[in-house]
Design an enzyme around this catalytic site. Structure first.
Site: not given
Ligand code: BGC
Length: 568
Positions: A288, A507
């Site tokens: 992003d 998320d």
């Molecule tokens: C988070 C990360 C995480 C990743 C995978 C992201 O949205 O900010 O900390 O490792 O998702 O789950």
């Protein structure tokens, strides 16, 4: 005339009469007596085969042992590695064998193992086979090293012909859920989402541990290469248009320098270690980030990322360091169709990617491809309409759902965006990845055919398989399912479908939860929020009771399993 006595296992001197005869002459009988070599009176010895063994690194090989004569009582035989030599070679089974008066002549197996190491030499070690009172036999063991890939070829598509790395940390969580073992062996992205993730912790493997495990998986899968995917995700002012994945670094707090020296440099140093040269390492670069500079500079943290050049410079730094390693493949994140699918965003995004790549040392060559839909829910295909479908003379593009978007699904967007990137100067060898970990949209809510409605909104809403309330919703979506399983070359221009967001990882939290990772509370993760202008002021469709982003969210994982499409 020569008589032969075959080997046997008894201890008697067998006899046999051999008649010598010729027509018209008297026969003569010859009595032949075997001089038995199995009697206890001869010298007992260890029979070891072979005495020279090649042990593949990360694997095992065997030799066998028996006695030459029947013993009068049980005999034990030890196999022990000599001191000195390559300590990675060890006896892993059969180090102590027992031969009885009845099985002394049946060979028993000793197994040698060669642990993974990082050198490129074929280490050797002597294994001594011994038994009290008998002459020892030395077995020369030689490791067949697998690290000698000094000049790996940088292939066009690192997924083609390769197996995917299974992250043991994620796999264990998936397997612990009911039905989860059906997917626990699927390759998922390994997120380096903060500086501390590089070293790891007691509950999460660090980068070197993942790469060492990848070497083991590579050694165990025969001659197929292994592809391991790391997500590079720690730019200062990370996730500038949302709060759920804000990170530890801030531009105003020397974040760009820290990003370079404390994050990218150590990652590049580890990835570049020679023992990992045989792996195909995919780097998913900064989810992003550049797309936020195209559409979201009205938000202060994104405006700062643009004004200071921190995102572009950070991405360029990462591309430079990682592309310099021949077996690393850079895929830059390019959001998804529900973000860049309008002309006003499509062209400017392609131009920003091109100018960013042009500013790297290797130029366009530092980018192997782009990834779409990372951690998002956009359907791969809308089977019952496309952006060019009309309903009662009206384009589906004017429906509330598409809102004039030029693309109705991720696959059509991916192929068109690739073509546009190539026209902006990227190599025609670039390939796209699509994160299909959670865009399956199966289950009972999935329509089975196009709507018959002549109202364009109704038609689109009844026909679409993407069941979100609004295409701008992105957090822990209710109704989503696992999508296409990862595979290489699924469609023209697509290097692979991949699972970068590990299914079951949240998320974002649905309410404020204290944490030490910089993660904020984004109301797009709150099921009671009524939305903002980026989701048409709609309900969020987020599941309730979610933990912070990245944390395990069991209810979500179970829903993803239940709604998988294709079904499991
Ligand atoms: C988070 C990360 C995480 C990743 C995978 C992201 O949205 O900010 O900390 O490792 O998702 O789950």
């Amino acid at each position: 005339m020569t008589l032969a006595a075959a080997q046997d296992s008894d201890t008697t001197n067998g006899t046999r009469t051999v008649n010598v005869a010729a027509s018209g002459l008297a026969s003569v009988a010859v009595t032949a007596t075997e001089a038995d070599d199995d009697t206890s009176s001869g010298t007992q010895s260890l029979v070891v085969t072979p005495t020279s063994v090649s042990v593949p690194e990360g694997s095992t090989a065997t030799y066998s042992v028996r006695l030459s004569r029947q013993p009068t009582a049980s005999v034990s035989v030890a196999s022990a590695a000599a001191s000195g030599g390559d300590a990675d070679i060890t006896v892993s089974a059969g180090s102590s064998l027992t031969f009885t008066t009845s099985n002394w002549n049946t060979a028993q197996t000793v197994r040698l193992a060669a642990a993974q190491d990082s050198d490129q030499t074929n280490g050797t070690r002597t294994i001594n086979v011994s038994s009290s009172g008998l002459t020892s036999v030395a077995v020369a063991a030689t490791e067949a090293d697998d690290d000698g890939v000094t000049n790996p070829t940088h292939v066009d598509n690192p997924y083609a012909g390769a197996d995917g790395y299974v992250n043991p940390d994620w796999s264990a969580k998936a397997a612990a859920e009911p039905g989860g073992s059906a997917v626990a062996n699927i390759s998922t992205g390994v997120w380096m989402d903060r500086i501390a993730a590089i070293a790891g912790s007691s509950s999460a493997m660090g980068m070197r541990a993942h790469l060492d495990e990848a070497l083991e998986q590579d050694a165990a899968n025969g001659s197929r290469p292994l592809t391991i995917q790391f997500v590079i995700y720690n730019l200062p002012n990370r996730d500038c248009s949302a709060l759920a994945s804000n990170g530890e670094l801030k531009i105003a707090e020397n974040g760009l320098n820290r990003y370079k020296t404390e994050y990218i440099d150590p990652i590049a140093a580890i990835m570049g270690e020679s023992q990992y040269r045989g792996l195909r390492i995919v780097a998913i670069v900064e989810i992003d980030s550049l797309p936020n500079l195209v559409t979201n500079t009205g938000i202060a943290a994104c405006a700062e990322a643009q004004r200071t050049g921190a995102y572009v410079e950070g991405v360029q730094y990462a591309l430079n360091k990682l592309h310099a390693i021949p077996n690393v493949y850079n895929y830059v994140d390019a959001a998804h169709h529900g973000w860049l699918g309008w002309d006003s965003n499509f062209g400017p995004a392609a131009q920003l990617f091109a100018s960013t790549a042009r500013g790297t040392t290797a130029g366009m060559a530092s980018v192997d491809g782009f990834i779409l839909n990372t951690a998002n829910y956009s359907a791969l295909r809308e089977p019952y309409f496309s952006a060019s479908t009309t309903v009662n003379g009206q384009s589906v593009r004017q429906s509330d759902w598409l809102d004039w978007n030029f693309y109705a699904d991720e696959l059509s967007f991916a192929q068109a965006f690739r073509t546009r990137l190539i026209s902006e100067g990227f190599s025609s060898n670039i390939g796209m990845l699509i994160d299909t970990s959670r865009n399956g949209w199966g289950g009972s809510a999935r329509p089975s055919g196009p709507s018959t409605s002549t109202n364009v909104n109704e038609f689109v809403d009844q026909s679409r398989v993407d069941r979100r309330i609004h295409a701008g919703n992105w957090c822990n979506q209710s109704g989503a399912g696992l999508g296409e399983r990862p595979r290489a070359n699924p469609e023209t221009g697509i290097d692979a479908y991949v699972w970068i967001k590990p299914p079951g990882e949240s998320d974002g939290s649905s309410r404020l939860i204290d944490n030490d990772q910089g993660k904020g509370f984004d109301r797009m993760c709150d099921p009671t929020y009524e939305g903002n202008d980026r989701n048409g002021n709609s309900a969020t469709g987020a599941l309730p009771d979610a933990p912070i982003s990245g944390a395990w969210f069991s209810a979500q994982f179970r829903q993803l399993l239940a709604n998988a499409y294709p079904a499991l």
